[in-house]
Design an enzyme around this catalytic site. Sequence first.
Site, short mmCIF file in Angstrom:
data_model
loop_
_atom_site.label_atom_id
_atom_site.label_comp_id
_atom_site.label_asym_id
_atom_site.label_seq_id
_atom_site.Cartn_x
_atom_site.Cartn_y
_atom_site.Cartn_z
N SER A 168 4.04 2.30 8.42
CA SER A 168 3.84 1.28 7.41
C SER A 168 5.12 1.05 6.65
O SER A 168 5.79 2.00 6.25
CB SER A 168 2.74 1.68 6.45
OG SER A 168 1.51 1.32 6.99
N ASP A 193 1.25 -7.69 2.51
CA ASP A 193 1.33 -6.26 2.16
C ASP A 193 2.78 -5.81 1.95
O ASP A 193 3.33 -5.08 2.77
CB ASP A 193 0.65 -5.46 3.29
CG ASP A 193 0.34 -4.03 2.86
OD1 ASP A 193 0.87 -3.58 1.82
OD2 ASP A 193 -0.42 -3.36 3.58
N HIS A 216 0.82 -1.22 0.00
CA HIS A 216 0.00 0.00 0.00
C HIS A 216 0.85 1.27 0.00
O HIS A 216 0.36 2.34 -0.32
CB HIS A 216 -1.07 -0.02 1.11
CG HIS A 216 -0.59 0.32 2.49
ND1 HIS A 216 -0.30 -0.63 3.45
CD2 HIS A 216 -0.40 1.52 3.09
CE1 HIS A 216 0.06 -0.03 4.56
NE2 HIS A 216 0.01 1.28 4.38
N1 ARG Z 1 -4.79 0.70 7.81
C1 ARG Z 1 -3.47 0.70 7.23
C2 ARG Z 1 -2.85 2.12 7.31
O1 ARG Z 1 -3.40 2.96 7.96
C3 ARG Z 1 -3.45 0.15 5.85
C4 ARG Z 1 -4.13 1.00 4.83
C5 ARG Z 1 -4.09 0.45 3.46
N2 ARG Z 1 -5.09 -0.53 3.21
C6 ARG Z 1 -6.41 -0.25 2.86
N3 ARG Z 1 -7.25 -1.24 2.70
N4 ARG Z 1 -6.86 0.96 2.64
O2 ARG Z 1 -2.26 2.67 6.46
N1 ASP Z 2 -1.32 1.48 8.03
C1 ASP Z 2 -0.56 2.56 8.67
C2 ASP Z 2 0.44 3.19 7.69
O1 ASP Z 2 0.23 3.18 6.50
C3 ASP Z 2 0.08 2.08 9.90
C4 ASP Z 2 -0.83 2.26 11.08
O2 ASP Z 2 -1.58 3.24 11.10
O3 ASP Z 2 -0.75 1.44 11.99
O4 ASP Z 2 1.37 3.84 8.07
#
Ligand code: ARG
Ligand code: ASP
Length: 722
Positions: A644, A219, A83
Site C-alpha cells: 500500500s 486513497d 489508510h
Molecule cells: N484492503 C486494503 C489493504 O489491505 C485497504 C485497507 C484499508 N481500507 C479499509 N476499508 N479498511 O490494506
Molecule cells: N491494502 C494492502 C496494504 O495496505 C495492499 C494489499 O493487500 O493489496 O498494504
Amino acid sequence: MKFLKLLLLLFIVQTQAQQGGMWIPSLLKGMNETEMKNLGMKISAEDIYSVNKSSLKDAVPQFDGGCTAEVISPKGLILTNHHCGYDNIQSHSTVENDYLTNGFWAYKMEDELMNKDLEVTFIVSINDVTSQVLDGVTSIMSEVEKQKKIQENISKTNASFKKEAWQENRIRTFFEGNQYILFIIESYKDVRLVGAPPSSIGKFGSDTDNWVWPRHTGDFSLFRIYADKNNRPAAYSKENVPYTPKHFLPISLDGIQENDFTMVLGFPGRTQEYLPSFAVAQIQNELNPAKIEVRDAALKVQDGFMRKDNAIKIQYASKYAGVANYWKKWIGETMGLKKSNAIAKKQKEELAFQQNVIKAGKQVEYGNLLSDFQKNYIDIKEYAIARDYFTEVFLRNTELLSTAYKVYQLEQVFNTKGEQAFNDRKNNLLASLKDFYKDFNPTVDEKVFEKLIQIYATKSPKQFLPNNLTAINSATLASDIYKNSKLVNYEALTKLFSGDSKTILANLNQDVGYIFVKEIADKYMKEVLPKFDEINLKNIALQRSYMKAQLELNKNARIFPDANSTLRITYGKVKGYEPKDATIYNCTTYLDGVMEKYVPGDYEFDVPKKLIDLYNTKDYGQYAENGKMPVCFIGTNHTTGGNSGSPAIDAYGNLIGLNFDRVWEGTMSDINYDPSICRNIMVDARYVLFIIDKFAGAKNIIEELKLVHPKKKSKKRKSINN
Ligand code: ARG
Ligand code: ASP
C-alpha cells in the site's frame, strides 16, 4: 506469414502467462529485464537499482513499518495512502479540527504537522551475505542448534558489515532460509503531515468497497521528510530542513491505456506461494473458516452498536476497519483458492516434483519431503486450529480478554524475571492502556465476549479447554465478568495496580476476569503452543529443503522469493479482467462512478459538495482524459499487504498511480497467484493531482512537482526518427 503470426501469438500468450512475481531489485538483469522490455519497459535494470548512480529505488522508502511511500519532489515531499497515514491524520484531529472528516492541507511549509514515532526507511544497498550467514551451519543436524548458529552469524555479519554511522544493517532471509541478504538502510525520523483529503474521498466506499473492483477511492495522503543540515536522518527539530532526495519521481500527465506497461516498487509483507497442497488445504478448509467465524461474530455485534450510536461509531470506526479488513480478505481468499483449484494445482505440481526428484537421482535428499509434510500437517492440525481460535478470540477481538492477557504476561514476567522487570513492565502497560480505555466500551465488548466465548467453548478443540468451559452459559458469565472485574475500566485497573508486586498479584488473582483468562491461557501455553512450535519448526526445515529442491531441479523456472517486507519490484500491464461468466471489468474508473455511488449523508458513500461542483462544471484542468476525470485503474502487478502506498510507474520511470488494494476475485494471490484474475488496484496519479489542485487549491504543492508528458514526447521522438 501464418507462421510469424503464430509465433507472435505464442509470444503474447507466454508473456501473459508468465506475469506475477515480486523480484529483488538488484537482481533484475537477465530474465526479468528481458521480460520487462518485452512488456514495453523503456528504461533499464540499472535505472531501477544502482549503487553507482541515483535510481528509482532511491525514491521509494518504507513508510511507518507497514506501508510504502514515494518521493515526488526535490524537497522531500512523499506520497502514500490515506489508510497508511490514517493514524497520524487521526492523532492531529480534534472535534474542532477534524482532519479525518474535513481533510488537511498545509498551504505553507510552516503549517506542516510533526508526527511522533513516524519514520520512513530508504534502502541504500542490497548485499548477498548467504555464505557468511550459513557458515558452519550445514554440518549441524538439530534444527534448534542450526537456528541458533544462524542467529549468531547474523549478529556477527550485522556488526561487521561496513556502513556509515547514521545507517543500519538489516539481514533478511529469502527462499525460506536458502539465501540471506543484508540491506544497508537509512531511517528518517522527522516526517511531517502535508496533506490529506477528507475521508469521503480518501476512504470513499470504506469497508463495503474494500477489496473490490470497480473502485473509486482517492486513497492518498502527503507527508514531507526533514533532515539535518547535512541531509542526514535526525530526530524532529525546528532546525531541520526539507530532505533532498537522491531521486524523485516525475509524474506523468499522459495517463494510461489498457496493456500499457506498469511496475510497482514497494515493501510487500508476506506471501506463501510455495506451500505444499496439505498446507493450502488446511488454510482453505480449517484455519480461514475458523478465523472468519470469530470475526464475523465480533463485527456483527460492533456494527449493531455503531449504527445506533454515533459516539460508538467514532470509538470503534478504526478498530472495526482493522478487523474487517482481513476478515473480508480471508473470505475472498478462501473462495479464490477454491475457484482457482489451488489444491489440485499444487497436487499436480507435487506429482511432477516427485518425478523430477527421481529423474535427478535425488531420492535420498528429497524423496520423503512431501510425505513428511503430509504427516506434519496431520499432526499439527488440532494445534493450529486451537492456536487460531485462541489468537482470534483472546488476543485479537475481545478487548477485555486481550487486556487481561497482557496482565497475564505481566505475571509471567514476575515469575521469570522478578520484581524490577515486573515494575518496568507494569508502568509501560499502564501508560499504553490509558489510550486503550479511551476508546473502550464495556457494553459493546460484553456482547462480543458473550458471542466469542460461545464459539471458543464449542468450536476450539475440546482437549485443550478447561473442563468447566464447555458447559458454561456465556451470557451469565459475561454479565458476571463485566459487572465485577476490575479490568473493565482504567480507574479500577490503576487501583488494582497499586502497592507492591505481591499485593498486586494477590489482588489480581481474586479478579473474576483475570481468573477466567489465566486458566485458559495457562492451558494454552502448556498444551498447545509448545507442541505447535515443535511441529512448525519441522515444517520450516522442510519448507527450506523443498525450496532448495525446486531451485535446484528447475534451474530455468521463474521462481521468485516469497515477500518478506523487503524492497521488491513487480511488473505487468494495465489490464481489465473477467471475474465470472458474461462479466467483463474495464481497467479504469472515472469520477462519473463516484457520482453513481453517491449516497448523501451515508458514512461510506457521501461525496463532498466541492467535488460535486467540480464534477458538474467539469473543472478538471490539465488532469482530464477526453473530458472525463480518471479515478482508479488495475493491472497485473503482483502485490500484497505492505505494498500500500507503492508507486505505480510507467515504461519511462514516471509515476502514474498509487497502489492501495487488490480485487476481490484475486485475494488468494498470497498463496496462489493467478495472472488471469489477480489484479492490483491503484489510484490514478491524475486524480491525486486534481484533488490537490482543484479540490484543495494547494497550488504550493503542485508547484513543487515535476509534471511530464512521456507519451507525447515519445511520439515526437518517433516522428523525428522516422
Ligand atoms: N484492503 C486494503 C489493504 O489491505 C485497504 C485497507 C484499508 N481500507 C479499509 N476499508 N479498511 O490494506
Ligand atoms: N491494502 C494492502 C496494504 O495496505 C495492499 C494489499 O493487500 O493489496 O498494504
